[in-house]
Design an enzyme around this catalytic site. Structure first.
Site, PDB file in Angstrom:
ATOM      1  N   GLU A 135       0.832  -1.215   0.000  1.00  0.00           N
ATOM      2  CA  GLU A 135       0.000   0.000   0.000  1.00  0.00           C
ATOM      3  C   GLU A 135       0.863   1.261   0.000  1.00  0.00           C
ATOM      4  O   GLU A 135       0.720   2.118   0.873  1.00  0.00           O
ATOM      5  CB  GLU A 135      -0.883   0.017   1.252  1.00  0.00           C
ATOM      6  CG  GLU A 135      -1.786  -1.195   1.424  1.00  0.00           C
ATOM      7  CD  GLU A 135      -2.510  -1.211   2.775  1.00  0.00           C
ATOM      8  OE1 GLU A 135      -2.191  -0.388   3.653  1.00  0.00           O
ATOM      9  OE2 GLU A 135      -3.399  -2.055   2.948  1.00  0.00           O
TER      10      GLU A 135
ATOM     11  N   GLY B 146       2.188   4.960  -0.710  1.00  0.00           N
ATOM     12  CA  GLY B 146       1.619   6.251  -1.100  1.00  0.00           C
ATOM     13  C   GLY B 146       2.745   7.233  -1.361  1.00  0.00           C
ATOM     14  O   GLY B 146       3.079   7.554  -2.504  1.00  0.00           O
TER      15      GLY B 146
ATOM     16  N   CYS C  73      -2.853  33.565   9.580  1.00  0.00           N
ATOM     17  CA  CYS C  73      -2.615  34.275  10.843  1.00  0.00           C
ATOM     18  C   CYS C  73      -2.249  33.345  11.983  1.00  0.00           C
ATOM     19  O   CYS C  73      -3.019  33.160  12.932  1.00  0.00           O
ATOM     20  CB  CYS C  73      -3.854  35.086  11.187  1.00  0.00           C
ATOM     21  SG  CYS C  73      -4.157  36.275   9.892  1.00  0.00           S
ATOM     22  N   GLU C  74      -1.111  32.719  11.871  1.00  0.00           N
ATOM     23  CA  GLU C  74      -0.569  31.867  12.932  1.00  0.00           C
ATOM     24  C   GLU C  74       0.941  31.892  12.802  1.00  0.00           C
ATOM     25  O   GLU C  74       1.455  31.820  11.677  1.00  0.00           O
ATOM     26  CB  GLU C  74      -1.003  30.404  12.756  1.00  0.00           C
ATOM     27  CG  GLU C  74      -2.463  30.169  12.840  1.00  0.00           C
ATOM     28  CD  GLU C  74      -2.798  28.760  13.316  1.00  0.00           C
ATOM     29  OE1 GLU C  74      -1.933  28.087  13.889  1.00  0.00           O
ATOM     30  OE2 GLU C  74      -3.952  28.373  13.091  1.00  0.00           O
TER      31      GLU C  74
ATOM     32  N   TYR D 102       0.655  13.933   0.591  1.00  0.00           N
ATOM     33  CA  TYR D 102       0.114  14.604   1.773  1.00  0.00           C
ATOM     34  C   TYR D 102       0.266  16.124   1.656  1.00  0.00           C
ATOM     35  O   TYR D 102       0.473  16.812   2.647  1.00  0.00           O
ATOM     36  CB  TYR D 102       0.764  14.050   3.058  1.00  0.00           C
ATOM     37  CG  TYR D 102       0.676  12.539   3.114  1.00  0.00           C
ATOM     38  CD1 TYR D 102      -0.550  11.910   3.312  1.00  0.00           C
ATOM     39  CD2 TYR D 102       1.799  11.742   2.916  1.00  0.00           C
ATOM     40  CE1 TYR D 102      -0.643  10.530   3.316  1.00  0.00           C
ATOM     41  CE2 TYR D 102       1.703  10.354   2.928  1.00  0.00           C
ATOM     42  CZ  TYR D 102       0.484   9.757   3.123  1.00  0.00           C
ATOM     43  OH  TYR D 102       0.379   8.380   3.128  1.00  0.00           O
TER      44      TYR D 102
HETATM   45  N1  LLP Z   1      -1.592   1.980   4.432  1.00  0.00           N
HETATM   46  C1  LLP Z   1      -2.132   2.467   5.573  1.00  0.00           C
HETATM   47  C2  LLP Z   1      -3.030   1.621   6.363  1.00  0.00           C
HETATM   48  C3  LLP Z   1      -1.808   3.768   5.988  1.00  0.00           C
HETATM   49  O1  LLP Z   1      -2.341   4.234   7.116  1.00  0.00           O
HETATM   50  C4  LLP Z   1      -0.943   4.559   5.208  1.00  0.00           C
HETATM   51  C5  LLP Z   1      -0.603   5.911   5.598  1.00  0.00           C
HETATM   52  C6  LLP Z   1      -0.409   4.012   4.018  1.00  0.00           C
HETATM   53  C7  LLP Z   1      -0.751   2.702   3.671  1.00  0.00           C
HETATM   54  C8  LLP Z   1       0.503   4.767   3.113  1.00  0.00           C
HETATM   55  O2  LLP Z   1       1.703   5.085   3.722  1.00  0.00           O
HETATM   56  P1  LLP Z   1       2.896   5.760   2.885  1.00  0.00           P
HETATM   57  O3  LLP Z   1       3.395   4.735   1.894  1.00  0.00           O
HETATM   58  O4  LLP Z   1       2.348   6.953   2.202  1.00  0.00           O
HETATM   59  O5  LLP Z   1       3.890   6.098   3.905  1.00  0.00           O
HETATM   60  N2  LLP Z   1       0.259  12.835   6.594  1.00  0.00           N
HETATM   61  C9  LLP Z   1       1.477  12.156   6.958  1.00  0.00           C
HETATM   62  C10 LLP Z   1       1.478  10.700   6.554  1.00  0.00           C
HETATM   63  C11 LLP Z   1       0.298   9.931   7.093  1.00  0.00           C
HETATM   64  C12 LLP Z   1       0.308   8.475   6.706  1.00  0.00           C
HETATM   65  C13 LLP Z   1      -0.980   7.832   7.054  1.00  0.00           C
HETATM   66  N3  LLP Z   1      -1.078   6.480   6.643  1.00  0.00           N
HETATM   67  C14 LLP Z   1       2.651  12.894   6.342  1.00  0.00           C
HETATM   68  O6  LLP Z   1       2.437  13.914   5.679  1.00  0.00           O
HETATM   69  O7  LLP Z   1       3.791  12.525   6.569  1.00  0.00           O
END
Ligand code: LLP
Length: 416
Positions: free
Chosen positions: A276, A278, A345-346, A374
């Protein structure tokens, strides 16, 4: 840091074969710009590393959920890891086969479960006993069978920012691995459920394979116990989480990542491996383009006030994360210690803090790199700021994949 497909040609910053100055002239700022070639290449790094074994790369939609990005993933043969009914709708609108969709998350609602059951998704990654009970009821009411994997919590320190670490036993995620066996047996006896997988995701922005190795060992033990207990599974979902190089980090490549997992899971050839990812697919592919409004010098600090803010890219404010910022026009100029901040404004509204940077003049463009994951997906309308447009570059051409929000969009749905 190297972001392939983002480079200076003469003195102009380019994405693939398109000049960012030209794109900004057309589209305005703040603006998200993505490289299609980078997204494809990053996706292929996974599918090639996995070519010798049954697999599914289920792109984590939350990282960047624009339909055109999902469409690129679909063209590459990818599936989707979703966490809401909204993400399911997006994945379906992009034509991703429901058979390639996995549904994670600790708080699925009955409506979302029904939506996903009717769509015929590959599996629900179930994260608690009460969720399992509700899912069985919803499936039973619809006369459907819910295909289930349990997301286990292996109690591993993923060595990442605490907000994005999910593998510790104290977090809200997953079922304690010690309780999983009993739950598999319970679910296997329920005709409304079909238990087909095991799932685990320990965190995001992981920069070493060690925590995943430790996780794989624990998963192996559980898989042994399950098969001894007569429960055979079809899918092993090891989540996403592979990090990227924002500021000198040296994460393993997808090939190293997959090779480590594959060798640990070598005796599990019957299992289809689900990933998975991202961030590692879209993170390096995107940047946030902003324009300098003011060069504000106080007796204490120097600020470049730009037209992009924490509502557009919240990562620096939320995680104190580092994103490299480059001038779009590269020319000889002195360096100075500056903070790049937005109009919100922060004091927490910043893209960079106290950084040595080339001086920039009002009207100049700055590119904040590593913003593909993200970035837009976590943007908001805070301070009643319309969200930026999004552009996808592919070779010599670029297209708008999301128009800039208008002031009318901001008022949509509200009443006096
Ligand atoms: N699978 C699950 C169940 C997840 O919760 C996540 C990310 C992924 C896959 C994908 O993870 P990746 O390959 O993208 O690391 N907003 C934060 C990251 C939050 C990740 C949440 N879950 C940031 O900007 O660093």
């Amino acid at each position: 840091m190297s972001f392939s497909n983002i480079y200076y040609k003469d003195s102009d910053l380019y994405v693939e074969e398109c000049s960012l100055a030209e794109i900004a002239k057309d589209m305005g700022t703040p603006l998200y710009v993505y490289s299609a070639q980078t997204i494809r290449a990053n996706f292929r790094a996974y599918s090639q590393a996995l070519q010798n074994q049954p697999h599914l790369v289920a792109y984590s939609v939350k990282a960047a959920s624009n339909l055109s990005i999902l469409n690129l993933i679909r063209e590459e043969g990818g599936g989707a890891d979703i966490v809401s009914g909204g993400e399911l709708s997006r994945a379906q609108a992009a034509g991703i086969s429901p058979q390639k969709i996995v549904f994670s998350g600790v708080g699925k609602t009955t409506q979302e479960m029904a939506q996903a059951l009717k769509a015929g998704i590959l599996m629900f990654n179930v994260e608690s006993v009460p969720e399992l009970t509700v899912l069985a009821t919803v499936a039973g009411d619809l006369g459907l069978v819910a295909k289930v994997a349990f997301r286990v919590n292996p109690d591993i320190d993923p060595k990442t920012h605490p907000y994005i670490a999910t593998g510790f036993k104290e977090t809200k995620f997953g079922i304690p691995i010690s309780e999983a066996f009993d739950l598999y047996q319970k679910a296997a006896a329920d005709p409304r459920l079909s238990v087909i997988g095991l799932d685990c995701h320990i965190g995001s922005q992981l920069t070493s394979v060690e925590p995943m190795k430790a996780t794989a060992e624990r998963l192996n033990l559980l898989l042994d116990k399950l098969s001894a207990g007569g429960i055979t599974l079809k899918y092993l979902d090891i989540g996403g989480g592979l990090g990227i190089n924002y500021h000198g980090e040296t994460p393993p490549s997808p090939v190293e990542w997959v090779a480590t997992m594959a060798s640990l899971l070598a005796k599990r050839k019957e299992l289809t491996l689900v990933l998975e990812p991202g961030r590692s697919i879209v993170g390096p592919a995107g940047l946030l383009l902003t324009r300098v409004l003011y060069d504000k010098v106080t007796p204490y600090k120097r600020f470049f006030i730009v037209d992009g803010a924490m509502n557009d890219l919240i990562r620096p404010s939320l995680y104190d994360s580092y994103h490299e910022i480059l001038p779009v026009l590269d020319r000889q100029r002195p360096l100075s210690l500056v903070s790049v901040v937005g109009p919100v404004c922060e004091s927490g509204d910043f893209l960079a803090k106290d950084r040595q940077m080339p001086l920039a003049e009002p009207g100049e463009l700055l590119a904040t790199l590593g913003a593909g994951a993200y970035g837009f997906s976590m943007s908001s309308n805070y301070n009643s700021r319309p969200r930026p447009a999004e552009v996808l570059v592919d070779g010599k051409s670029f297209k708008t994949i999301r128009t800039r929000e208008t002031l009318a969009d901001l008022l949509k749905g509200e009443t006096l």
